[in-house]
Every structure is written in C-alpha cells, then in structure tokens.
Design an enzyme around this catalytic site. Structure first.
Site, PDB file in Angstrom:
ATOM      1  CG  ASP A 137      -1.871  -1.203   1.192  1.00  0.00           C
ATOM      2  OD1 ASP A 137      -2.244  -1.648   0.089  1.00  0.00           O
ATOM      3  OD2 ASP A 137      -2.182  -1.710   2.278  1.00  0.00           O
ATOM      4  CE  LYS A 160       2.390  -2.620  -4.323  1.00  0.00           C
ATOM      5  NZ  LYS A 160       2.187  -2.242  -2.900  1.00  0.00           N
ATOM      6  N   GLY A 168      -4.564  -4.287  -3.690  1.00  0.00           N
ATOM      7  CA  GLY A 168      -5.557  -3.239  -3.949  1.00  0.00           C
ATOM      8  C   GLY A 168      -4.784  -2.002  -4.349  1.00  0.00           C
ATOM      9  CG  HIS A 169      -2.266  -1.996  -6.977  1.00  0.00           C
ATOM     10  ND1 HIS A 169      -1.528  -2.666  -7.907  1.00  0.00           N
ATOM     11  CD2 HIS A 169      -1.870  -2.501  -5.771  1.00  0.00           C
ATOM     12  CE1 HIS A 169      -0.726  -3.529  -7.301  1.00  0.00           C
ATOM     13  NE2 HIS A 169      -0.934  -3.457  -6.010  1.00  0.00           N
ATOM     14  CD  GLN A 195       0.639  -9.017  -2.596  1.00  0.00           C
ATOM     15  OE1 GLN A 195       1.252  -9.698  -3.390  1.00  0.00           O
ATOM     16  NE2 GLN A 195      -0.622  -8.694  -2.817  1.00  0.00           N
TER      17      GLN A 195
HETATM   18  P1  GDP Z   1      -0.688   0.242  -3.542  1.00  0.00           P
HETATM   19  O1  GDP Z   1      -1.290  -0.999  -3.027  1.00  0.00           O
HETATM   20  O2  GDP Z   1       0.790   0.301  -3.312  1.00  0.00           O
HETATM   21  O3  GDP Z   1      -1.042   0.529  -4.974  1.00  0.00           O
HETATM   22  O4  GDP Z   1      -1.297   1.426  -2.660  1.00  0.00           O
HETATM   23  P2  GDP Z   1      -2.861   1.615  -2.268  1.00  0.00           P
HETATM   24  O5  GDP Z   1      -3.556   2.160  -3.446  1.00  0.00           O
HETATM   25  O6  GDP Z   1      -3.403   0.408  -1.621  1.00  0.00           O
HETATM   26  O7  GDP Z   1      -2.723   2.697  -1.110  1.00  0.00           O
HETATM   27  C1  GDP Z   1      -2.143   3.929  -1.302  1.00  0.00           C
HETATM   28  C2  GDP Z   1      -3.143   5.005  -0.935  1.00  0.00           C
HETATM   29  O8  GDP Z   1      -2.480   6.256  -0.858  1.00  0.00           O
HETATM   30  C3  GDP Z   1      -4.224   5.202  -1.976  1.00  0.00           C
HETATM   31  O9  GDP Z   1      -5.395   5.584  -1.318  1.00  0.00           O
HETATM   32  C4  GDP Z   1      -3.691   6.331  -2.844  1.00  0.00           C
HETATM   33  O10 GDP Z   1      -4.713   7.066  -3.485  1.00  0.00           O
HETATM   34  C5  GDP Z   1      -3.001   7.171  -1.807  1.00  0.00           C
HETATM   35  N1  GDP Z   1      -1.819   7.931  -2.280  1.00  0.00           N
HETATM   36  C6  GDP Z   1      -0.872   7.563  -3.175  1.00  0.00           C
HETATM   37  N2  GDP Z   1       0.093   8.508  -3.265  1.00  0.00           N
HETATM   38  C7  GDP Z   1      -0.264   9.479  -2.396  1.00  0.00           C
HETATM   39  C8  GDP Z   1       0.349  10.727  -1.982  1.00  0.00           C
HETATM   40  O11 GDP Z   1       1.426  11.095  -2.446  1.00  0.00           O
HETATM   41  N3  GDP Z   1      -0.315  11.455  -1.049  1.00  0.00           N
HETATM   42  C9  GDP Z   1      -1.493  11.052  -0.492  1.00  0.00           C
HETATM   43  N4  GDP Z   1      -2.047  11.835   0.412  1.00  0.00           N
HETATM   44  N5  GDP Z   1      -2.095   9.913  -0.842  1.00  0.00           N
HETATM   45  C10 GDP Z   1      -1.484   9.129  -1.771  1.00  0.00           C
HETATM   46  P1  IMO Z   2      -0.893  -4.236  -2.239  1.00  0.00           P
HETATM   47  O1  IMO Z   2      -0.461  -4.809  -3.573  1.00  0.00           O
HETATM   48  C1  IMO Z   2      -0.935  -4.654   2.097  1.00  0.00           C
HETATM   49  C2  IMO Z   2      -0.963  -8.742   3.690  1.00  0.00           C
HETATM   50  C3  IMO Z   2      -2.204  -9.166   4.451  1.00  0.00           C
HETATM   51  C4  IMO Z   2      -1.567 -10.134   5.435  1.00  0.00           C
HETATM   52  C5  IMO Z   2      -0.485 -10.816   4.605  1.00  0.00           C
HETATM   53  C6  IMO Z   2      -0.884 -12.156   4.003  1.00  0.00           C
HETATM   54  O2  IMO Z   2      -2.156  -3.469  -2.290  1.00  0.00           O
HETATM   55  O3  IMO Z   2       0.237  -3.517  -1.592  1.00  0.00           O
HETATM   56  P2  IMO Z   2      -2.502 -12.847   1.993  1.00  0.00           P
HETATM   57  O4  IMO Z   2      -3.964 -12.626   1.790  1.00  0.00           O
HETATM   58  O5  IMO Z   2      -1.640 -12.277   0.909  1.00  0.00           O
HETATM   59  O6  IMO Z   2      -2.159 -14.279   2.274  1.00  0.00           O
HETATM   60  O7  IMO Z   2      -2.147 -12.043   3.369  1.00  0.00           O
HETATM   61  O8  IMO Z   2      -0.177  -9.917   3.553  1.00  0.00           O
HETATM   62  N1  IMO Z   2      -1.227  -8.223   2.317  1.00  0.00           N
HETATM   63  C7  IMO Z   2      -1.164  -6.931   1.987  1.00  0.00           C
HETATM   64  N2  IMO Z   2      -0.965  -5.832   2.745  1.00  0.00           N
HETATM   65  N3  IMO Z   2      -1.087  -4.534   0.751  1.00  0.00           N
HETATM   66  C8  IMO Z   2      -1.269  -5.613  -0.028  1.00  0.00           C
HETATM   67  O9  IMO Z   2      -1.270  -5.547  -1.375  1.00  0.00           O
HETATM   68  C9  IMO Z   2      -1.355  -6.885   0.595  1.00  0.00           C
HETATM   69  N4  IMO Z   2      -1.553  -8.140   0.134  1.00  0.00           N
HETATM   70  C10 IMO Z   2      -1.463  -8.940   1.202  1.00  0.00           C
HETATM   71  O10 IMO Z   2      -2.799  -8.077   5.086  1.00  0.00           O
HETATM   72  O11 IMO Z   2      -0.923  -9.425   6.464  1.00  0.00           O
HETATM   73 MG    MG Z   3      -2.815  -1.638  -1.805  1.00  0.00          MG
END
Ligand code: GDP
Ligand code: IMO
Ligand code: MG
Length: 429
Positions: free
Chosen positions: A13, A16, A40-41, A223
């Site tokens: 998270d 990415k 979840g991206h 991840q």
């Molecule tokens: P990922 O799994 O690495 O793709 O990241 P996620 O999308 O799960 O979580 C990142 C969260 O941070 C999302 O809600 C994005 O919209 C938000 N985000 C990404 N870059 C920035 C930033 O530079 N500033 C802020 N405030 N939010 C950001």
């Molecule tokens: P993105 O791509 C954050 C975590 C789960 C748990 C562990 C194992 O959005 O960064 P799983 O269901 O994969 O067997 O769970 O990994 N986990 C993540 N945490 N971002 C993710 O994906 C994750 N995918 C799995 O919360 O701790």
């Molecule tokens: Mg994510």
C-alpha cells in the site's frame, strides 16, 4: 532494454498503483507478475478513483495489460473487476488484456481453506486477506493447480479436480469446515471456459515479440519486500516472492529484461494484518497519520497500523530487491508535524543491529532506534517541483536517501496522478 519494475519497499500500500499509472503513459505494456486479488491499487484521475486488484494498472491508460503466470487468478474476481471498470468507462477485453495460459486458478475451496486456517490459528493468525492466496500457491508448488489452459481440456479438468478435492477435503474435514463436491466445481469451470479462454495466450511469446520490437514494459509488483515469502517478516508475509527478480519467472522473460527497479515507499510506514512493525506508533501521532493518510486497507477495509519511516527496513528492501531508485509517496501526510522520527536500526535483546533479524522472536523483540528530524510548517500537498517543497522537507528526503543508500527518483504529493515530482526518468535506465 528500457524496462522498469515497480515493487513495494515496505509492507504494501505504498502507492504502487499511482506510480504505475503515472509511468504507464511512457510504457507500452504493463505486466502483473505475482500476487492476486489480495492486492488493492488505487488510482486517482481527476474526479475518478479506480481500485484495481487483478488488472494491471496500465489498463487505465489504455495500454496492453498482461497477467503473468506468477499471479494466482480468481476468475470470478477478474470478471467482476472487469465489469466494475467497464461501468467506469474503461474499455477492457481480450484486445487489451492477456492472461498467461499457465496461470494457476483460485477456486472457491482456496478462500474456504484460507479462512478456516486463520480461524484455527486464533490469536496467532497472519491476518490474511482471506482470498485464498496462500492455499492457491501451495497447490501450485504441490503440482495440483488447475491452470487457465486446463479449461480447454475437460478430461484434464475432471482428473485434476479429483486430486485437488482429495487434498482439500481432507484438510477441510480436519478443520471442521464444510467439504466441496466435484460436480458444481466442474460445471462452474466448464461454464467459465468460453469467457476466460479468449484472454489466454503464451504471454512469454508476446513479451519476446515486444522485446524484439523495442517496446517498453512496466512490471507491476503487488505487496512488498517485507511481505515477500522468503525475505519478509515470515510467517507474517504473503505467499509469493514480491521482489523484482520474480518478475522474470512470473512473466516468462529473462532476468536482463527487468531493467530499472523502483522501490516505492511511503514517507512514513504502515502495515495491515499481523506481524512485527518496530517503528509502529500507538499514540496520537499514529492516529493522526492514519486519519490524514486515509489508512484503511483497499481490499479489506481494515485500519492500517501506522508508524515512523523505517530506514533500516527500507535499506534492507533496497538491497534485497535490487532497487535502483526510490519513489517516496505521501510526503504531504507529514505536513505540519513539528517533529519527525526515522528508525535507523534496532536494539534486539540489548544488541544494536542495522538490519532486521530473521528469527520470529528476535523480530518481535526488535526495538527501534530513532533519529529525530525537524518537521516543516508549509505544505507539500500537490507540489509538482522540488522548488515548491519547504527546505525541511527536502532535508528529510535527502536524509532518507543517505540512510537507505538509494536515490529518490520520484516524489508523490497527493493521490492525484499529476501531483508527482519526477527527478529522473526511470525508463532512461
Ligand atoms: P498500492 O497498493 O501500493 O497501490 O497502494 P494503495 O492504493 O493500496 O494505497 C495507497 C493510498 O495512498 C491510496 O489511497 C492512494 O490514493 C493514496 N496515495 C498515493 N500517493 C499518495 C500521496 O502522495 N499522497 C497522499 N495523500 N495519498 C497518496
Ligand atoms: P498491495 O499490492 C498490504 C498482507 C495481508 C496479510 C499478509 C498475508 O495493495 O500492496 P494474503 O492474503 O496475501 O495471504 O495475506 O499480507 N497483504 C497486503 N498488505 N497490501 C497488499 O497488497 C497486501 N496483500 C497482502 O494483510 O498481512
Ligand atoms: Mg494496496
């Protein structure tokens, strides 16, 4: 070849999705090479927010998306995601999305086993997303998986289901969970075949042709290094290798095709699920970071644990992941904090260490050693050039570069696609 791989450098998270979306404008193909719909991206484009789990983030830019064989694919999740983004106006179909024919499938028995196991672990649970990721990877290395290509061979499907059910029903029975019957699973797979097979191909050939044509490929990691099944905080990890090296095996290309590796890191740290987190904050500052950063899991909605930037851990991720440059996201969330801390190492049972130890108890015992830095009064939110950043924010970024031993190549200052500061072009190598 001018390719780029993007991986998470913390516990997921990091942003990415946003970075892949931004860079996808400069790429021809975006490839997912591991993980599944546990990812979840989030991509924010003007007023529209896209939440992608399985689809490569390049589909939002209209680029060719590839789901590589290193992914574990839940077909129901894939088609509901395709329906969802189509409703948001995106055009996704076999013309711009290809799925490796040798990709293992997640079937309903996988999440059932994932959840039954988590329930049985009680207090010691991993905190998985409950989506069957671990059991699906176990079946892959156990040579029991049903793969996309099997949908074209009904006899293979039937025989493989027998083997799979023998294994899974024994486990489910032992855990006191309901067992699965063969016929409904077989019927569902046969019904799925005409929908999924048009997406299937030998993607290694597609990627080889792209290489010959000099096309630019972006490998989208899910991840992060600290969730890597080998290098992460085991057993509190996911079940795949999340490092960039796995992009080769997970897509069907050679190691030289990976190109520049970008590690994405938040300017602080978060984690969903259980496991060690030495720089975690349990105070008002931790709460504030969670609120300002909207730190709730994209997939499960669980609140993310928050803490200070852990430079020792990110340095480790940089070394293990072969990270050439860092993308620092969410700098804006730190705006206005009078003082910041950076974890620069650990004290483990009285011994100072620069890296996280491997043992489970040692990791749990790791106490952070912090360095204190001055915060900044001004705003970084929405900044699109280095010149717009307060001097202390620049100092903070520079200190991170020193500590993690990698240059910061990009900065992100809001969720929006365009609020990005690019310092170097990663496609230039
Ligand atoms: P990922 O799994 O690495 O793709 O990241 P996620 O999308 O799960 O979580 C990142 C969260 O941070 C999302 O809600 C994005 O919209 C938000 N985000 C990404 N870059 C920035 C930033 O530079 N500033 C802020 N405030 N939010 C950001
Ligand atoms: P993105 O791509 C954050 C975590 C789960 C748990 C562990 C194992 O959005 O960064 P799983 O269901 O994969 O067997 O769970 O990994 N986990 C993540 N945490 N971002 C993710 O994906 C994750 N995918 C799995 O919360 O701790
Ligand atoms: Mg994510």
């Amino acid at each position: 070849m001018a390719n780029v791989a993007i991986i998470g450098a913390q516990w997921g998270d990091e942003g990415k999705g946003k970075v892949v979306d931004w860079l996808a404008s400069r790429a021809d193909i975006v490839v997912r090479f591991q993980g599944g719909h546990n990812a979840g991206h989030t991509l924010v484009v003007g007023d529209t927010t896209y939440k992608l789990s399985l689809l490569p983030s390049g589909v939002v830019r209209g680029k060719l998306g590839i789901i590589g064989n290193g992914v574990v694919l839940d077909p129901d999740a894939l088609f509901s995601e395709i329906d969802k983004v189509r409703a948001q106006g995106l055009d996704v179909g076999p013309h711009n999305l290809r799925v490796a024919e040798n990709t293992p499938l997640i079937l309903p028995l996988h999440p059932a086993l994932d959840r039954a196991r988590e329930a049985a672990r009680g207090e010691d649970k991993i905190g998985t997303t409950g989506r069957g990721i671990g059991p699906a990877y176990e079946d892959k290395v156990g040579r029991r998986s049903i793969r996309v290509c099997d949908l074209a061979e009904p006899e293979t499907l039937s025989a493989k289901l027998d083997e799979l059910l023998l294994h899974h029903n024994s486990l489910l029975r032992g855990l006191g969970s309901p067992e699965f019957e063969k016929q409904p699973l077989l019927d569902a797979l046969l019904a799925l075949a005409p929908r999924l097979l048009p997406y299937a191909e030998a993607v290694w050939e597609t990627l080889d042709a792209a290489r010959i044509d000099g096309k630019r490929v972006l490998f989208e990691g899910a991840q992060a290094v600290m969730l890597d099944v080998d290098h992460g905080t085991y057993p509190y990890v996911t079940s795949s290798n999340t490092v960039a090296g796995n992009a080769a095996a997970g897509a069907g290309v050679g190691p030289n095709a990976i190109g520049t590796v970008l590690g994405i890191a938040k300017a602080y740290a978060t984690r969903v699920g259980s496991g060690p987190f030495p720089s975690e904050l349990f105070d008002e500052t931790g709460k504030l970071l969670g609120e300002r950063g909207h730190e709730f899991g994209t997939v499960t909605g669980r609140p993310r644990r928050c803490g200070w930037f852990d430079a020792a851990m990110v340095r480790q991720a940089v070394k293990i992941g072969g990270v050439n440059g860092l993308v620092l996201t969410k700098l804006d969330v730190l705006d206005g904090l009078p003082e910041l801390q950076i974890c620069v190492g650990y004290r483990v049972n009285g011994v100072a260490m620069k890296r996280l130890p491997a043992g489970m108890r040692a990791q749990a015992a790791a106490e952070p050693i912090f360095e204190v830095m001055q915060g900044w009064a001004g705003s970084t939110r929405g900044a699109r050039s280095y010149a717009e950043l307060p001097a202390e924010a620049v100092k903070y970024v520079r200190r991170i570069e020193e500590l993690v031993e990698a240059p910061v190549m990009m900065l992100s200052t809001s969720p929006d696609r365009d609020d990005t500061i690019a310092l170097r072009d990663p496609f230039a190598g």
